[in-house]
Scaffold this motif. Structure first.
Motif, PDB file in Angstrom:
ATOM      1  N   LYS A  71     177.423  36.710 -25.679  1.00  0.00           N
ATOM      2  CA  LYS A  71     176.980  35.392 -26.134  1.00  0.00           C
ATOM      3  C   LYS A  71     175.684  34.986 -25.433  1.00  0.00           C
ATOM      4  N   ARG A  72     175.658  35.226 -24.129  1.00  0.00           N
ATOM      5  CA  ARG A  72     174.479  34.858 -23.350  1.00  0.00           C
ATOM      6  C   ARG A  72     173.259  35.639 -23.823  1.00  0.00           C
ATOM      7  N   LEU A  73     173.446  36.931 -24.082  1.00  0.00           N
ATOM      8  CA  LEU A  73     172.337  37.755 -24.567  1.00  0.00           C
ATOM      9  C   LEU A  73     171.867  37.322 -25.950  1.00  0.00           C
ATOM     10  N   ALA A  74     172.811  36.932 -26.804  1.00  0.00           N
ATOM     11  CA  ALA A  74     172.438  36.451 -28.138  1.00  0.00           C
ATOM     12  C   ALA A  74     171.595  35.184 -28.029  1.00  0.00           C
ATOM     13  N   MET A  75     171.981  34.290 -27.125  1.00  0.00           N
ATOM     14  CA  MET A  75     171.210  33.054 -26.944  1.00  0.00           C
ATOM     15  C   MET A  75     169.806  33.374 -26.423  1.00  0.00           C
ATOM     16  N   ILE A  76     169.723  34.317 -25.487  1.00  0.00           N
ATOM     17  CA  ILE A  76     168.420  34.701 -24.932  1.00  0.00           C
ATOM     18  C   ILE A  76     167.543  35.300 -26.032  1.00  0.00           C
ATOM     19  N   ARG A  77     168.151  36.153 -26.882  1.00  0.00           N
ATOM     20  CA  ARG A  77     167.400  36.763 -27.978  1.00  0.00           C
ATOM     21  C   ARG A  77     166.875  35.684 -28.925  1.00  0.00           C
ATOM     22  N   GLU A  78     167.702  34.697 -29.257  1.00  0.00           N
ATOM     23  CA  GLU A  78     167.262  33.606 -30.134  1.00  0.00           C
ATOM     24  C   GLU A  78     166.093  32.839 -29.514  1.00  0.00           C
ATOM     25  N   GLU A  79     166.194  32.594 -28.213  1.00  0.00           N
ATOM     26  CA  GLU A  79     165.114  31.877 -27.532  1.00  0.00           C
ATOM     27  C   GLU A  79     163.826  32.692 -27.564  1.00  0.00           C
ATOM     28  N   LEU A  80     163.957  34.008 -27.359  1.00  0.00           N
ATOM     29  CA  LEU A  80     162.773  34.872 -27.406  1.00  0.00           C
ATOM     30  C   LEU A  80     162.139  34.877 -28.788  1.00  0.00           C
ATOM     31  N   GLU A  81     162.978  34.951 -29.808  1.00  0.00           N
ATOM     32  CA  GLU A  81     162.463  34.925 -31.175  1.00  0.00           C
ATOM     33  C   GLU A  81     161.770  33.608 -31.469  1.00  0.00           C
ATOM     34  N   ALA A  82     162.328  32.531 -30.975  1.00  0.00           N
ATOM     35  CA  ALA A  82     161.723  31.216 -31.199  1.00  0.00           C
ATOM     36  C   ALA A  82     160.371  31.122 -30.483  1.00  0.00           C
ATOM     37  N   LEU A  83     160.267  31.735 -29.311  1.00  0.00           N
ATOM     38  CA  LEU A  83     159.009  31.717 -28.573  1.00  0.00           C
ATOM     39  C   LEU A  83     157.956  32.587 -29.249  1.00  0.00           C
ATOM     40  N   ALA A  84     158.408  33.701 -29.822  1.00  0.00           N
ATOM     41  CA  ALA A  84     157.460  34.633 -30.431  1.00  0.00           C
ATOM     42  C   ALA A  84     156.707  33.968 -31.584  1.00  0.00           C
ATOM     43  N   ASP A  85     157.398  33.270 -32.442  1.00  0.00           N
ATOM     44  CA  ASP A  85     156.751  32.630 -33.598  1.00  0.00           C
ATOM     45  C   ASP A  85     157.551  31.391 -33.964  1.00  0.00           C
ATOM     46  N   PRO A  86     157.086  30.214 -33.568  1.00  0.00           N
ATOM     47  CA  PRO A  86     157.876  29.005 -33.824  1.00  0.00           C
ATOM     48  C   PRO A  86     158.069  28.729 -35.313  1.00  0.00           C
ATOM     49  N   MET A  87     157.113  29.146 -36.143  1.00  0.00           N
ATOM     50  CA  MET A  87     157.245  28.909 -37.573  1.00  0.00           C
ATOM     51  C   MET A  87     158.174  29.927 -38.227  1.00  0.00           C
ATOM     52  N   ARG A  88     158.399  31.017 -37.546  1.00  0.00           N
ATOM     53  CA  ARG A  88     159.240  32.082 -38.103  1.00  0.00           C
ATOM     54  C   ARG A  88     160.641  31.573 -38.429  1.00  0.00           C
ATOM     55  N   LYS A  89     161.177  30.784 -37.522  1.00  0.00           N
ATOM     56  CA  LYS A  89     162.517  30.238 -37.725  1.00  0.00           C
ATOM     57  C   LYS A  89     162.543  29.324 -38.946  1.00  0.00           C
ATOM     58  N   GLU A  90     161.519  28.487 -39.057  1.00  0.00           N
ATOM     59  CA  GLU A  90     161.441  27.564 -40.190  1.00  0.00           C
ATOM     60  C   GLU A  90     161.275  28.331 -41.499  1.00  0.00           C
ATOM     61  N   VAL A  91     160.448  29.392 -41.465  1.00  0.00           N
ATOM     62  CA  VAL A  91     160.242  30.227 -42.654  1.00  0.00           C
ATOM     63  C   VAL A  91     161.570  30.880 -43.053  1.00  0.00           C
ATOM     64  N   ALA A  92     162.289  31.384 -42.078  1.00  0.00           N
ATOM     65  CA  ALA A  92     163.587  32.018 -42.365  1.00  0.00           C
ATOM     66  C   ALA A  92     164.558  31.009 -42.972  1.00  0.00           C
ATOM     67  N   LEU A  93     164.527  29.779 -42.456  1.00  0.00           N
ATOM     68  CA  LEU A  93     165.405  28.735 -42.974  1.00  0.00           C
ATOM     69  C   LEU A  93     165.057  28.404 -44.427  1.00  0.00           C
ATOM     70  N   VAL A  94     163.755  28.278 -44.718  1.00  0.00           N
ATOM     71  CA  VAL A  94     163.326  27.982 -46.088  1.00  0.00           C
ATOM     72  C   VAL A  94     163.702  29.137 -47.017  1.00  0.00           C
ATOM     73  N   ARG A  95     163.532  30.368 -46.543  1.00  0.00           N
ATOM     74  CA  ARG A  95     163.911  31.529 -47.362  1.00  0.00           C
ATOM     75  C   ARG A  95     165.399  31.520 -47.672  1.00  0.00           C
ATOM     76  N   LYS A  96     166.194  31.184 -46.678  1.00  0.00           N
ATOM     77  CA  LYS A  96     167.643  31.103 -46.905  1.00  0.00           C
ATOM     78  C   LYS A  96     167.962  30.057 -47.967  1.00  0.00           C
ATOM     79  N   LYS A  97     167.282  28.914 -47.880  1.00  0.00           N
ATOM     80  CA  LYS A  97     167.500  27.858 -48.870  1.00  0.00           C
ATOM     81  C   LYS A  97     167.088  28.324 -50.263  1.00  0.00           C
ATOM     82  N   ILE A  98     165.941  29.039 -50.338  1.00  0.00           N
ATOM     83  CA  ILE A  98     165.479  29.564 -51.631  1.00  0.00           C
ATOM     84  C   ILE A  98     166.512  30.527 -52.196  1.00  0.00           C
ATOM     85  N   ASP A  99     167.034  31.415 -51.340  1.00  0.00           N
ATOM     86  CA  ASP A  99     168.063  32.362 -51.789  1.00  0.00           C
ATOM     87  C   ASP A  99     169.301  31.629 -52.293  1.00  0.00           C
ATOM     88  N   ALA A 100     169.687  30.576 -51.586  1.00  0.00           N
ATOM     89  CA  ALA A 100     170.870  29.805 -52.001  1.00  0.00           C
ATOM     90  C   ALA A 100     170.628  29.145 -53.357  1.00  0.00           C
TER      91      ALA A 100
END
Length: 169
Positions: A71-100
């Motif tokens: 669990k701790r490693l998963a949280m760290i990975r999420e934080e790293l991904e968020a740091l790498a590209d802050p818009m990436r998360k938002e883009v992924a969220l919008v894509r998920k909504k489009i798919d839905a």
């Protein structure tokens, strides 16, 4: 002769008694050995069960630690991904909504096509019945004209007949 016959009988009785005594003595020793072996076996089984439980507890503790670390490693990975590209998360969220939405649109599109086919079939049936109605109304008007003409001719004939009857008198 009596004495000689009694002696082997007594010897036989003594032998039977001795063997019974020996047998019961052996039986008691066997029971004790059996009980001792059984209690030793049970003690070893209990020790094995106790050790199995200890090992199970250790495994459960390790599994709990591993789960926490995962669990701790998963949280760290999420934080790293968020740091790498802050818009990436938002883009992924919008894509998920489009798919839905696409998933929702697909059955709606099928329903719409089905309803359009049903509408076209109903409209065609309506138009056919309307044409049939117009044809029947036209036919009725023709028949009414014929009936009117026929009544007029009959009235004329009746008047003529009435005049003929009046002239006879």
């Amino acid at each position: 002769m009596l004495q000689t016959e009694q002696q082997p009988q007594q010897n036989n009785q003594l032998t039977v008694q001795n063997s019974l005594s020996f047998s019961s003595h052996l039986s008691k020793e066997d029971d004790e050995v059996s009980k001792s072996a059984l209690s030793t076996f049970r003690a070893k089984e209990e020790e094995i069960e106790r050790k199995k439980m200890e090992v199970r507890e250790k495994v459960q503790l390790q599994l709990g630690r591993v789960e926490e670390e995962t669990k701790r490693l998963a949280m760290i990975r999420e934080e790293l991904e968020a740091l790498a590209d802050p818009m990436r998360k938002e883009v992924a969220l919008v894509r998920k909504k489009i798919d839905a939405v696409n998933k929702e649109l697909k059955p709606l599109g099928h329903t719409c096509q089905k309803k359009e086919r049903e509408y076209k079939e109903a409209l065609e049936a309506f138009n056919d019945k309307n044409k049939e109605k117009v044809q029947l109304i036209t036919k009725l008007m023709e028949i009414e004209q014929l009936v009117s003409e026929s009544e007029r001719l009959r009235m004329n004939k009746l008047e003529e007949l009435s005049k003929n009857i009046d002239s006879i008198h």
